[in-house]
Design a protein around this motif. Structure first.
Motif, PDB file in Angstrom:
ATOM      1  N   ASN A 148      12.823  13.517  -7.147  1.00 10.00           N
ATOM      2  CA  ASN A 148      12.452  12.121  -7.399  1.00 10.00           C
ATOM      3  C   ASN A 148      13.356  11.156  -6.640  1.00 10.00           C
ATOM      4  N   ALA A 149      14.596  11.536  -6.417  1.00  7.85           N
ATOM      5  CA  ALA A 149      15.515  10.666  -5.678  1.00  7.85           C
ATOM      6  C   ALA A 149      15.080  10.495  -4.226  1.00  7.85           C
ATOM      7  N   ARG A 150      14.389  11.481  -3.710  1.00 12.00           N
ATOM      8  CA  ARG A 150      13.883  11.429  -2.333  1.00 12.00           C
ATOM      9  C   ARG A 150      12.392  11.101  -2.280  1.00 12.00           C
ATOM     10  N   ASN A 151      11.788  10.797  -3.426  1.00 12.26           N
ATOM     11  CA  ASN A 151      10.352  10.465  -3.479  1.00 12.26           C
ATOM     12  C   ASN A 151       9.507  11.556  -2.820  1.00 12.26           C
ATOM     13  N   THR A 152       9.875  12.790  -3.061  1.00 13.41           N
ATOM     14  CA  THR A 152       9.288  13.915  -2.336  1.00 13.41           C
ATOM     15  C   THR A 152       8.889  15.038  -3.274  1.00 13.41           C
ATOM     16  N   ALA A 153       7.751  15.622  -2.977  1.00  7.06           N
ATOM     17  CA  ALA A 153       7.327  16.852  -3.631  1.00  7.06           C
ATOM     18  C   ALA A 153       7.265  17.951  -2.572  1.00  7.06           C
ATOM     19  N   GLN A 191       0.841  -1.188   0.000  1.00  6.55           N
ATOM     20  CA  GLN A 191       0.000   0.000   0.000  1.00  6.55           C
ATOM     21  C   GLN A 191       0.879   1.242   0.000  1.00  6.55           C
ATOM     22  N   VAL A 192       0.643   2.130  -0.955  1.00  9.08           N
ATOM     23  CA  VAL A 192       1.414   3.356  -1.058  1.00  9.08           C
ATOM     24  C   VAL A 192       0.927   4.348  -0.017  1.00  9.08           C
ATOM     25  N   ARG A 193       1.853   4.952   0.697  1.00  8.30           N
ATOM     26  CA  ARG A 193       1.516   5.991   1.673  1.00  8.30           C
ATOM     27  C   ARG A 193       2.038   7.329   1.202  1.00  8.30           C
ATOM     28  N   VAL A 194       1.255   8.348   1.461  1.00 13.10           N
ATOM     29  CA  VAL A 194       1.630   9.728   1.150  1.00 13.10           C
ATOM     30  C   VAL A 194       1.524  10.518   2.450  1.00 13.10           C
ATOM     31  N   VAL A 195       2.599  11.184   2.814  1.00 13.97           N
ATOM     32  CA  VAL A 195       2.623  11.905   4.094  1.00 13.97           C
ATOM     33  C   VAL A 195       3.069  13.339   3.875  1.00 13.97           C
ATOM     34  N   SER A 229       6.147  19.622   2.586  1.00 12.92           N
ATOM     35  CA  SER A 229       6.774  18.455   1.971  1.00 12.92           C
ATOM     36  C   SER A 229       5.752  17.335   1.849  1.00 12.92           C
ATOM     37  N   CYS A 230       5.951  16.502   0.842  1.00  9.88           N
ATOM     38  CA  CYS A 230       5.076  15.350   0.605  1.00  9.88           C
ATOM     39  C   CYS A 230       5.976  14.175   0.264  1.00  9.88           C
ATOM     40  N   VAL A 231       6.013  13.181   1.139  1.00 13.33           N
ATOM     41  CA  VAL A 231       6.870  12.018   0.932  1.00 13.33           C
ATOM     42  C   VAL A 231       6.008  10.822   0.536  1.00 13.33           C
ATOM     43  N   VAL A 232       6.406  10.153  -0.526  1.00 16.00           N
ATOM     44  CA  VAL A 232       5.719   8.958  -1.018  1.00 16.00           C
ATOM     45  C   VAL A 232       6.523   7.730  -0.621  1.00 16.00           C
ATOM     46  N   SER A 233       5.823   6.658  -0.252  1.00 16.47           N
ATOM     47  CA  SER A 233       6.495   5.486   0.315  1.00 16.47           C
ATOM     48  C   SER A 233       7.025   4.515  -0.732  1.00 16.47           C
ATOM     49  N   GLU A 234       7.038   4.911  -2.012  1.00 19.17           N
ATOM     50  CA  GLU A 234       7.623   4.059  -3.029  1.00 19.17           C
ATOM     51  C   GLU A 234       8.455   4.930  -3.963  1.00 19.17           C
ATOM     52  N   ASP A 235       9.274   4.286  -4.780  1.00 16.53           N
ATOM     53  CA  ASP A 235      10.043   5.041  -5.762  1.00 16.53           C
ATOM     54  C   ASP A 235       9.088   5.680  -6.756  1.00 16.53           C
ATOM     55  N   ILE A 236       9.247   6.966  -6.980  1.00 18.05           N
ATOM     56  CA  ILE A 236       8.361   7.665  -7.900  1.00 18.05           C
ATOM     57  C   ILE A 236       9.077   7.894  -9.222  1.00 18.05           C
ATOM     58  N   HIS A 237       8.296   7.772 -10.302  1.00 16.56           N
ATOM     59  CA  HIS A 237       8.847   8.037 -11.621  1.00 16.56           C
ATOM     60  C   HIS A 237       8.693   9.523 -11.923  1.00 16.56           C
ATOM     61  N   ARG A 238       9.647  10.046 -12.655  1.00 18.92           N
ATOM     62  CA  ARG A 238       9.653  11.490 -12.899  1.00 18.92           C
ATOM     63  C   ARG A 238       8.415  11.955 -13.651  1.00 18.92           C
TER      64      ARG A 238
END
Length: 114
Positions: free
Chosen positions: A72-77, A1-5, A21-30
């Motif tokens: 994208n390297a930090r899975n963060t927006a 399950q993907v989490r967004v925090v 900040s928004c961190v995603v719990s999986e590797d994100i594609h650009r």
């Protein structure tokens, strides 16, 4: 399950700045779209900014004051918010889309008040 925090909300005076900040719990594609929404007190949730790859789009009321970015390297927006106004007070939500799935965080509260 993907989490967004989401994180980074708080109380700020008018004219001040915050960075969410928004961190995603999986590797994100650009190319996976990410967006910020907000829900002011007593109102419906509204879209304010999106980023897909290097393409950025903003809602008119935040254009020139808010900047959306991603690492994208930090899975963060991120959402850099400058020149904040009382009407920017809201719960801010991050949205992450991958394939045909859309994921939301629980939000972070931003209060702009003197």
């Amino acid at each position: 399950q993907v989490r967004v925090v989401e994180s980074g909300g708080g109380l700020v005076q008018p004219g001040g700045s915050l960075r969410l900040s928004c961190v995603v719990s999986e590797d994100i594609h650009r190319t996976s779209p990410m967006a910020w929404y907000r829900q002011p007190p007593g109102k419906e949730r509204e879209w304010i900014a999106s980023i897909t790859g290097t393409s950025r789009v903003y809602e008119e009321s935040v254009k020139g004051r808010f900047t959306i970015s991603r690492d994208n390297a930090r899975n963060t927006a991120y959402l850099q918010m400058n020149y904040l106004k009382p009407e920017d007070t809201a719960v801010y939500y991050c949205n992450y889309v991958t394939g045909n799935m859309s994921y939301w965080g629980k939000g972070t509260l931003v209060t702009v008040s003197s």
